[in-house]
Design an enzyme around this catalytic site. Structure first.
Site, PDB file in Angstrom:
ATOM      1  N   ILE A   1       0.842  -1.200   0.000  1.00  0.00           N
ATOM      2  CA  ILE A   1       0.000   0.000   0.000  1.00  0.00           C
ATOM      3  C   ILE A   1       0.879   1.253   0.000  1.00  0.00           C
ATOM      4  CG2 ILE A   1      -1.917   1.185   1.143  1.00  0.00           C
ATOM      5  CD1 ILE A   1      -2.675  -1.668   0.573  1.00  0.00           C
ATOM      6  N   CYS A   2       0.635   2.127  -0.986  1.00  0.00           N
ATOM      7  CA  CYS A   2       1.245   3.463  -0.956  1.00  0.00           C
ATOM      8  C   CYS A   2       0.111   4.474  -1.142  1.00  0.00           C
ATOM      9  CB  CYS A   2       2.359   3.596  -2.004  1.00  0.00           C
ATOM     10  SG  CYS A   2       1.860   3.301  -3.708  1.00  0.00           S
ATOM     11  N   GLY A   3       0.396   5.664  -1.649  1.00  0.00           N
ATOM     12  CA  GLY A   3      -0.671   6.644  -1.812  1.00  0.00           C
ATOM     13  C   GLY A   3      -1.681   6.221  -2.862  1.00  0.00           C
TER      14      GLY A   3
ATOM     15  N   GLY B   1      -3.741   4.120  -0.369  1.00  0.00           N
ATOM     16  CA  GLY B   1      -4.384   4.626   0.841  1.00  0.00           C
ATOM     17  C   GLY B   1      -5.083   5.950   0.633  1.00  0.00           C
TER      18      GLY B   1
END
Ligand code: RB5
Length: 153
Positions: A63-65, A107
């Protein structure tokens, strides 16, 4: 039980924590590679992707931006197929058609409840083989060709 690696950068830390707990509650063996701790998404993604390529875990969730940087980085590791999915159908097809061992999400893109549903569909789906098998074999052959070229063979 299936071993699932999880990892995030700062932008994905909160969603990753939520999903990691969800996986633990479902009984999965969760190996948490952390939230970056000041590192950038490529640093986390490559560590997790190499663990997948080495057979340390069956699957990984990154999970990143946006989910995009994690997928782009993970796909640079030979043998790894990472897919970004924010809807249940794409998550299902990532397994059934593409045999993706790595799911990435953003996220900043998806709410925790919706992300949990996407994750559920991905977990419940397996590679279907059949007509999809030769296409996945072609992806593996590309990895192999690059491996050989880099080794100078
Ligand atoms: C923040 O570094 C943001 O760019 C990252 O989390 C991700 O969205 C990149 O793809």
């Amino acid at each position: 039980m299936t071993s699932i690696a999880v990892g995030a950068d700062d932008a994905g830390a909160s969603l990753k924590s939520h999903l990691a707990q969800y996986l633990r509650d479902k009984g999965y063996d969760v190996c948490d590679y952390g939230d970056g701790d000041g590192e950038d998404y490529p640093d986390v993604a490559v560590e997790v992707a190499e663990a997948i390529a080495d057979g340390k875990h069956e699957r990984a969730l990154l999970i990143c931006g946006t989910g995009l940087g994690m997928a782009i980085t993970a796909n640079k590791v030979p043998g790894v197929r990472a897919a970004t999915a924010h809807d249940p159908y794409s998550a299902e097809r990532a397994r059934k058609s593409n045999d993706a061992q790595v799911l990435t999400m953003g996220g900043r893109v998806i709410a925790p409840q919706a992300a949990t549903k996407v994750l559920d569909h991905w977990l419940a789906s397996e590679f279907e083989g059949g007509g999809s098998a030769p296409k996945v074999e072609k992806m593996k052959a590309i990895d192999e060709r690059h491996r050989r070229e880099q080794a100078g063979a």
